[in-house]
Design an enzyme around this catalytic site. Structure first.
Site, PDB file in Angstrom:
ATOM      1  CG  ASP A   1      -6.006   4.697  -2.442  1.00 50.17           C
ATOM      2  OD1 ASP A   1      -5.055   3.562  -2.816  1.00 50.17           O
ATOM      3  OD2 ASP A   1      -5.735   5.715  -2.234  1.00 50.17           O
TER       4      ASP A   1
ATOM      5  NE  ARG B   1      -2.478   9.491   3.085  1.00 52.92           N
ATOM      6  CZ  ARG B   1      -2.005   9.499   1.901  1.00 52.92           C
ATOM      7  NH1 ARG B   1      -3.154   9.809   0.874  1.00 52.92           N
ATOM      8  NH2 ARG B   1      -1.051   9.503   1.291  1.00 52.92           N
TER       9      ARG B   1
ATOM     10  NE  ARG C   1       0.016  14.367  -5.305  1.00 59.53           N
ATOM     11  CZ  ARG C   1      -1.062  13.542  -5.365  1.00 59.53           C
ATOM     12  NH1 ARG C   1      -2.492  13.970  -5.468  1.00 59.53           N
ATOM     13  NH2 ARG C   1      -0.845  12.181  -5.032  1.00 59.53           N
TER      14      ARG C   1
ATOM     15  NE  ARG D   1       0.915 -17.459   0.119  1.00 60.10           N
ATOM     16  CZ  ARG D   1      -0.009 -17.212   1.113  1.00 60.10           C
ATOM     17  NH1 ARG D   1       0.243 -17.869   2.362  1.00 60.10           N
ATOM     18  NH2 ARG D   1      -0.743 -16.389   0.924  1.00 60.10           N
TER      19      ARG D   1
ATOM     20  N   GLY E   1      -2.189  11.319  -8.336  1.00 64.58           N
ATOM     21  CA  GLY E   1      -1.314   9.886  -8.315  1.00 64.58           C
ATOM     22  C   GLY E   1      -1.739   9.164  -9.825  1.00 64.58           C
TER      23      GLY E   1
ATOM     24  CB  THR F   1      -7.688   6.803  -7.516  1.00 67.81           C
ATOM     25  OG1 THR F   1      -7.249   6.390  -6.262  1.00 67.81           O
ATOM     26  CG2 THR F   1      -9.263   6.640  -7.510  1.00 67.81           C
TER      27      THR F   1
ATOM     28  CE  LYS G   1      -0.945 -20.541   8.233  1.00 72.40           C
ATOM     29  NZ  LYS G   1      -1.798 -19.489   7.970  1.00 72.40           N
TER      30      LYS G   1
ATOM     31  CG  MET H   1      -0.202   2.681  -1.964  1.00 69.16           C
ATOM     32  SD  MET H   1       0.104   3.567  -3.537  1.00 69.16           S
ATOM     33  CE  MET H   1       1.743   4.110  -3.524  1.00 69.16           C
TER      34      MET H   1
ATOM     35  CG  ASP I   1     -12.208  13.651  -3.247  1.00 66.63           C
ATOM     36  OD1 ASP I   1     -13.489  13.790  -3.319  1.00 66.63           O
ATOM     37  OD2 ASP I   1     -11.663  14.887  -2.722  1.00 66.63           O
TER      38      ASP I   1
END
Length: 321
Positions: free
Chosen positions: A130, A174, A75, A157, A14, A128, A216, A172, A106
């Site tokens: 992540d 996982r 990929r 918001r 990615g 990445t 709120k 994202m 990875d």
């Protein structure tokens, strides 16, 4: 006759903001240190298909601020096979490429390691969003993604407050909840659901209901994709609270945008350092940042380590709700 040593560079998996900045740093530092730089298009797929082109300074002159990767990424299941790896190695040898720099996560690292075990001198840069690569405090694109998500939450918001709603936002992550946790803290959300920790819908719902009872006008729940689907969680919250609850999946917008100043500087430092390692003939390693210093570890060390979840940061969030 003296022949310049060649360095190949590819991006795999990615895309993430800052990959272009990393390419720029590797290419410019390499050329200025007497290397010939070869760009490999479409990751390991391009490596097997001999999709190579020489890179000059002009080719990377204006990519610092661009998101994505101009070398493109793809990929490849074929590359995971022995046949695919041998094809790639044969292409590298034919092109007389002495070193290979791989920017990715990875899976990309495992590809680089496989080539390294077959005699290719390989190097990894953690690309990445992540932030889930062990032995580095940050990965390329993570900081930019935090800013993208934080801006998106600010926009949501406004409309949630206008209609007195609960918004469940899926980001994202996982296997790692770093985006959800850190963007959630920076946005002042009311609940964060991440794959590293179990969560209780009754507890979450009671917190949201109590907030509305105290005056709120809106609430936001942040969920990492590995912890559940935003739509399902929104349904559960509606059933438990009767509050008007909507779900939003930010999706691939999180990968886009110009890289932050942090990501540009981070990648510039790593790109410079990888050329230093090549000059020292140190290979089979991946770079990262630890305590604001650029460091490196072997691929085996990284694979044997676990990405450490920052439990203290989550405790800070709980005290801020």
């Amino acid at each position: 006759m003296f022949t310049l040593k060649k360095i190949g560079i590819l991006t795999s998996g990615g895309d993430s903001q800052g990959m272009n900045s990393a390419i720029r740093s590797v290419v410019k530092t390499g050329i200025n240190n007497g290397f010939e730089m070869i760009g490999i298009k479409r990751g390991y797929k391009g490596l097997m298909e001999n999709d190579f082109s020489k890179l000059e300074l002009k080719d990377v002159g204006d990519i610092l601020y661009r998101g994505g990767t101009f070398l493109q990424s793809a990929r490849s299941e074929e590359f995971k096979t022995e046949h695919g790896q041998l094809k790639a190695i044969n292409n590298l040898k034919k092109a007389e490429i002495d070193y290979l720099v791989v920017i990715g996560g990875d899976g990309s690292y495992r590809g680089a390691d496989a080539l390294g075990k077959r005699g290719i001198k390989t190097y990894g840069l953690p690309g990445t969003i992540d932030n889930d690569i062990p032995l580095t405090d940050y990965t390329i694109g993570f900081d930019t993604t935090l800013n993208v998500v934080t801006d998106a939450i600010g926009n949501l918001r406004d409309t949630m407050s206008s209609h007195e709603r609960v918004s469940v936002i899926e980001v994202m992550g996982r296997n790692a909840g770093d985006i959800a946790l850190q963007a959630g803290i920076s946005s002042g959300v009311d609940a964060i659901l991440i794959p590293e920790l179990e969560w209780d819908i009754t507890k979450v719902s009671n917190r949201l209901k109590h907030g509305f009872e105290e005056g709120k006008t809106h609430s936001i729940v942040m969920v990492a994709e590995g912890a559940g689907k935003a739509e399902d969680i929104a349904t559960l919250i509606r059933e438990h609270t009767d509050l008007d609850t909507r779900s939003t999946v930010l999706g691939h917008i999180q990968r886009g945008g110009t890289p932050s100043a942090f990501d540009r500087i981070f990648t510039s430092r790593m790109g410079h350092e990888v050329i230093n390692l090549i000059k020292q003939d140190i290979s089979g390693v991946a770079l990262g940042m630890e305590k604001n210093k650029i460091t490196y570890h072997t691929f085996d060390e990284i694979f044997k380590s676990k990405d450490v979840f920052d439990k203290k940061l989550y405790e800070i969030f709980e005290d801020l709700v």
